[in-house]
Design a protein around this motif. Sequence first.
Motif, PDB file in Angstrom:
ATOM      1  N   ALA A 212      13.746 -12.683 -16.911  1.00 27.36           N
ATOM      2  CA  ALA A 212      14.738 -12.601 -15.831  1.00 27.36           C
ATOM      3  C   ALA A 212      14.626 -11.277 -15.094  1.00 27.36           C
ATOM      4  N   SER A 213      14.416 -10.204 -15.861  1.00 23.20           N
ATOM      5  CA  SER A 213      14.285  -8.887 -15.244  1.00 23.20           C
ATOM      6  C   SER A 213      13.029  -8.809 -14.381  1.00 23.20           C
ATOM      7  N   ILE A 214      11.915  -9.355 -14.892  1.00 25.70           N
ATOM      8  CA  ILE A 214      10.665  -9.332 -14.111  1.00 25.70           C
ATOM      9  C   ILE A 214      10.835 -10.120 -12.815  1.00 25.70           C
ATOM     10  N   LEU A 215      11.406 -11.319 -12.936  1.00 25.46           N
ATOM     11  CA  LEU A 215      11.590 -12.150 -11.736  1.00 25.46           C
ATOM     12  C   LEU A 215      12.487 -11.435 -10.722  1.00 25.46           C
ATOM     13  N   ALA A 216      13.550 -10.785 -11.229  1.00 25.12           N
ATOM     14  CA  ALA A 216      14.470 -10.095 -10.321  1.00 25.12           C
ATOM     15  C   ALA A 216      13.796  -8.903  -9.653  1.00 25.12           C
ATOM     16  N   SER A 217      12.965  -8.179 -10.420  1.00 23.35           N
ATOM     17  CA  SER A 217      12.336  -7.001  -9.840  1.00 23.35           C
ATOM     18  C   SER A 217      11.170  -7.365  -8.933  1.00 23.35           C
ATOM     19  N   TYR A 218      10.715  -8.617  -9.008  1.00 24.55           N
ATOM     20  CA  TYR A 218       9.635  -9.018  -8.101  1.00 24.55           C
ATOM     21  C   TYR A 218      10.173  -9.806  -6.905  1.00 24.55           C
ATOM     22  N   TRP A 219      11.020 -10.817  -7.168  1.00 22.87           N
ATOM     23  CA  TRP A 219      11.507 -11.668  -6.079  1.00 22.87           C
ATOM     24  C   TRP A 219      12.840 -11.199  -5.506  1.00 22.87           C
TER      25      TRP A 219
END
Length: 850
Positions: free
Chosen positions: A527-534
């Motif tokens: 979730a953190s990766i997706l938020a920091s990318y998208w």
Amino acid sequence: MQRKKLVIIGNGMVGHHFVETLVQSPAAQSFDITVFGEEPRPAYDRVHLTSWFETRNPEALSLASLDFYRTHGIDLHLGDKAISIDRTHKIVRSEKGIEVAYDILVLATGSYPFVPPIPGHNQEYCFVYRTIEDLEAITQAAGESRIGTVVGGGLLGLEAAKALQDLGLETHVVEFAPRLMAVQLDEDGGAMLQRKIEALGVGIHTGKNTRNITPGKFQRLKMEFTDGDALETDLIVFSAGIRPRDELARQTGLEVGDRGGIVIDDQCRTSDPDIFAIGECALWHGQIFGLVAPGYQMARVVADLLSGREAAFTGADLSTKLKLMGVEVGTIGDSHGRTPGAHSYVYKNEADEVYKRLIVSQDNHKLLGAVLVGDSSTYDTLLQYYQNGIDLPQPPDALILPNTEAAPTGLGPDALPESATLCSCHNVTKGQVVELIDQGVAALADIKAETKASTGCGGCAGLLKSVVDAELARRGIEVNKDLCEHFPYSRQELYHIIRVEQIRTFDELLEKHGKGLGCDICKPAVASILASYWNDYVLSDKYFKLQDTNDYRLANLQKDGTYSVVPRIPGGEITPEKLIVLGEVARKYKLYTKITGGQRIDLFGARLEQLPHIWQELIDAGFESGHAYAKAVRTVKSCVGSTWCRYGVQDSVGMAIFLENRYKGIRAPHKIKMAVSGCTRECAEAQCKDIGVIATEKGWNLYLCGNGGMKPRHADLFATDLDDETLVRIIDRFLAFYIRTADRLQRTAAWMENLEGGLDYLRAVIVDNKLGICAELERQIQHLVETYECEWKKTLENEEILKKRFRFFVNAEGSDDNVVFIEERGQIRPATLEEKRRIKGIPIELEKAS
């Protein structure tokens, strides 16, 4: 067997190391041990004394606990100075009147700071830099001073100068020799170091002989030099070298050197065969060693002898690598090139302020010494060439020239012989590490615990890790970096997959690259990766199930089941109108209010169903989410800067507000804190933040990878005198690179310490664009900036989410009646279990079960 009596005078680093070594040796069974230490606390890490300023906590420097001594049955007398030795009757007497008989006596009395006999040197506001008590006195004096001066431009003198500058003083260094660090550096190296330190705002005065210290006209003290110049200052710290503490030895008739020091032989015996001397008080072959590593070697020699083993002290390598006021310096062996027939290779880059010199043997095959200023990245490699007599590559200057295709890449761990010393402080060889790995000790932390390698000065940490990794790889042992059982990838690899394949959901990632259903480790991490990318809305249907409790409620869960509300206050600046709104909201919902260390106002005690109502009033007043619940960029603290402060040189508030508004809410592997100070007095404490910015006359100095918390780390000075545009560009790149490459829940400090190549590598990537990704890193951050939305504002616009996520009962209105508050100091606090039982009249067991 009757036990003998062993008395140790001195509980400094060397004295304690001797005790540690002794209790692990066969000799421990043969002696009753008594230790005298004149300081009020057990041994502490004097090498890192300056780090006391980061915490002001002596415990953080402690090397031993009282329990250690109790556990091993050692009679420790602290705050009690040994004042006499009766060699005839073999008795030590202390200041408090204690008499202890000995069979063997070990003197580890250390040294004292040398204060030149300058008239006026002993008046008020003149200090030395040796003990924690000295630092406490300097700190107190600095609070009522503007200018501070250090006498002595050696290693410890520059450490003291850094401390004065960190305390907010205009700082000067006065050195008798013609250059800084005259013992270790040659003329060009000393000149380069001086330029770099002067650029940090420290006044350097070399070749100055102080003849008198008198009351000043403008400042408290005036230093008068023999050349007619003068310098006014408010306090003086003497750090002009050390002298051996040999007064007890002199008093009892032991042989001492003409210039001091207790004479010892190769077995560290004094002129009395029952008395040994180790550390800075000992004079071996006319040499006093002012570093801790030789003292440790002497301690081990004596422990071996007392265990019945043969041992000898044969001298010590005084090579050292350190960072002086952020400037990297390394010296190895014969750094002055005094060996007959030796010749030098020199690399000097005045533009980048880097100086490197190799001193090699007449036949060009062996390294005799080296000087590194401004860039010590090759120190570990050069040290191994020097210590192990490894033949140099030809031509040798390739080792210090900037990287070219023809240049050797360095000495890898496989090239080191088994006898190579990895840790000089604790005398740990590569062979010992290899042996441990052969015995099944594979974790780096376990190897450190077994050998103590890298726990002294810490300079060998990178080398130790590379040796361990290479040895594990040689045995076919793969270090498992999988995120969890559902994804056979590290966080960095998952970020790469999401970026390359443009994956937008957890389910898609799991289907293509994972297995099972996911867990509480991988779901929030992804979730953190997706938020920091998208940068999509975290409570949307595709993401909300991945969030942990705090992100799911957009608030921090407290111990009593209520939540805290933290609106953003960029840079700590807030209008009276907004302050009133916070007060009114807190009063209306009966919330506890507290000002945080990040210059925000925290509202505690909000029930789940109250959160939307509270936030609606805050959003209406112009507040935004403060992201205190998220692993994200949180706060940018600031001082009042040049607008109000008479010492400020830049608008720190304006810069802090700009930075906070630019980076607010960006998700990251861990929380990120920032600060901006308007001058070197550092009122915003920027050097203990992940990203710290400090104003200079020419722009901004940037510090990276600091943090407070359980394991504080001082930030590293990364770049100096940056203009606004360059500062922001580098922070953009730093944030994006950290988000890409850090492990799950890894703060920037730990990330940096584990980054191969450390600060130099980071600088090569985000300043020199070594990987060619800087433009991409900047685009990523710009995307996050442009797609920012206040998560609470968006949430309040969605009735369905409000109904589903912000009610205590799924199928009914109502609140958690287990929440009980007590009024204290005019505010609420959670009731204790006993208070709840008394108020509600129910048994504790029911309370626990409910």
